[in-house]
Scaffold this active site. Structure first.
Site, short mmCIF file in Angstrom:
data_model
loop_
_atom_site.label_atom_id
_atom_site.label_comp_id
_atom_site.label_asym_id
_atom_site.label_seq_id
_atom_site.Cartn_x
_atom_site.Cartn_y
_atom_site.Cartn_z
N GLU A 106 99.96 51.25 6.17
CA GLU A 106 99.33 52.57 6.16
C GLU A 106 100.24 53.74 6.50
O GLU A 106 100.10 54.40 7.53
CB GLU A 106 98.09 52.57 7.08
CG GLU A 106 97.03 51.61 6.61
CD GLU A 106 95.70 51.75 7.33
OE1 GLU A 106 95.63 52.45 8.37
OE2 GLU A 106 94.70 51.17 6.84
N GLU A 164 92.82 45.47 3.31
CA GLU A 164 91.92 45.65 4.44
C GLU A 164 90.61 46.21 3.89
O GLU A 164 90.63 47.14 3.10
CB GLU A 164 92.43 46.68 5.46
CG GLU A 164 93.68 46.32 6.20
CD GLU A 164 94.02 47.34 7.30
OE1 GLU A 164 93.17 48.18 7.65
OE2 GLU A 164 95.15 47.28 7.80
#
Ligand SMILES: *[C@@H]1O[C@H](CO)[C@@H](O)[C@H](O)[C@H]1NC(C)=O
Ligand SMILES: CC(=O)N[C@H]1CO[C@H](CO)[C@@H](O)[C@@H]1O
Length: 338
Positions: free
Chosen positions: A164, A273
């Protein structure tokens, strides 16, 4: 997600067993009607980021081997292992590994791949090193050369360039991803998949608007084994911090544009995710998304739930057996997608 890391690669039970031979073939070739990867993020080693280097079993821990056994027996074949870049290489990006932490990481990775499952090596750093945005691309390459060398001979390892990236220049995110790819291949890790991630927390729903699609399209791998890893939570702000989902159809809606981008450009993607609360609306949204991905499995290679790990307690998305909230409340509904 911003606070939680979810990695479940969903793969069929059969494919978990078939994994060792599958590594001999092109991993980016999907098995008919099945996801290549179905899994869970197994948290612990990235915990306690404010305590560096930190102590084992006080500030951080490693995933439980018994959990890997249980989830493999249920059909999961991929485990994402979030860990800290600073704990592995503490002094500077070009420095040497800390043997204690390195042994912990290689221990759990070997355990997973010894079961015939994939282990995703996930530096869970958001594009930062000691909280500073990584702008030293050569240093990042050095870190990856060090790390990839450890795993170069393990075909069931998957390299995830970083968790991320966010609030950085898109071009820098491109350079860091390309630098990681070059370093990994240069270290002799030529057979493994590499998962690349985008800016803006690598969100699928913002893949186009964030500019990730345009910026990251030219990433190149001499081995042609790149998979675009996107994350997608189903709560109102997509952050994965709420039990409620926006609607029962929000899952497929949020990944439609990214799906089209993958198709238009001949790329492969994975949802590295995702999660929603253990309630009927979220479960509909989750299964709707997985069903849509299954219908588009020419471009989606799999998915990973966020998250498992021994220290989650009563966390709303916990996939940790035997009593995690999602393990008991969501898993039964998604077993058909394993
Ligand atoms: C190496 O790692 C261990 C455990 O993660 C830690 O206790 C130790 O202080 C670290 N050593 C250095 C030099 O960072
Ligand atoms: C790196 C990271 O995202 N760590 C988070 C993992 O989850 C715990 C529990 O929610 C957070 O406290 C960490 O910040």
């Amino acid at each position: 997600m911003k606070f939680l890391n979810l990695f479940l690669g969903a793969a069929a039970a059969g494919s978990a067993l078939a994994a060792p031979s599958a590594t001999k073939t092109t991993k980016t070739t999907k098995r008919a009607g099945k996801f290549q990867h179905v899994g869970v993020n197994e948290s612990g080693a990235e915990f306690g980021q404010t305590s560096l280097p930190g102590q084992y079993n006080k500030d951080y821990t490693w995933p439980a081997e018994a959990t890997i056994d249980t989830l493999v027996s249920q059909g999961f074949n991929t485990f994402r292992i979030p860990f800290s870049m600073e704990r592995l290489v503490p002094t500077e990006l070009t420095g040497a590994v800390n043997e204690t932490y390195s042994e912990g990481l290689t221990g759990i990775v070997s355990y997973i791949t010894g079961k015939g499952a994939y282990a995703i090596v996930d530096p869970h750093n958001f594009g930062r090193y000691y909280d500073n945005i990584i702008t030293d691309v050569d240093g990042f390459k050095a870190w990856w050369t060090t790390t990839a060398t450890i795993f170069a001979d393990n075909e069931l390892v998957i390299f995830d360039t970083n968790n991320e990236y966010h609030d950085m220049d898109n071009d820098l995110v491109f350079q860091l991803n390309q630098g990681a790819i070059d370093a990994i291949r240069g270290a002799g890790a030529t057979s493994q998949l590499i998962f690349v991630e985008g800016n803006s927390y690598t969100g699928a729903w913002t893949w186009i608007d964030s500019g990730n699609g345009e910026t990251l399209l030219p990433l190149s791998d001499p081995q042609d084994k790149l998979v675009y890893e996107m994350h997608q939570y189903l709560d109102t702000d997509g952050s994965g911090t709420h039990e409620e989902c926006v609607s029962s159809t929000i899952g497929q809606e949020r990944i439609q544009a990214a799906t089209q981008w993958l198709k238009d450009n001949g790329k492969l993607g994975i949802i590295g995710e995702f999660a929603g609360g253990a309630n009927s609306q979220c479960i509909d949204a989750i299964t709707g998304m997985l069903s849509y991905m299954s219908d588009n499995s020419d471009v989606w290679t799999g998915w990973l739930w966020w998250g498992g790990g021994p220290w989650w307690g009563d966390y709303m998305y916990s996939m940790e057996p035997p009593s995690g909230v999602a393990y008991t409340g969501v898993l039964p509904s998604i077993l058909p997608y394993l």
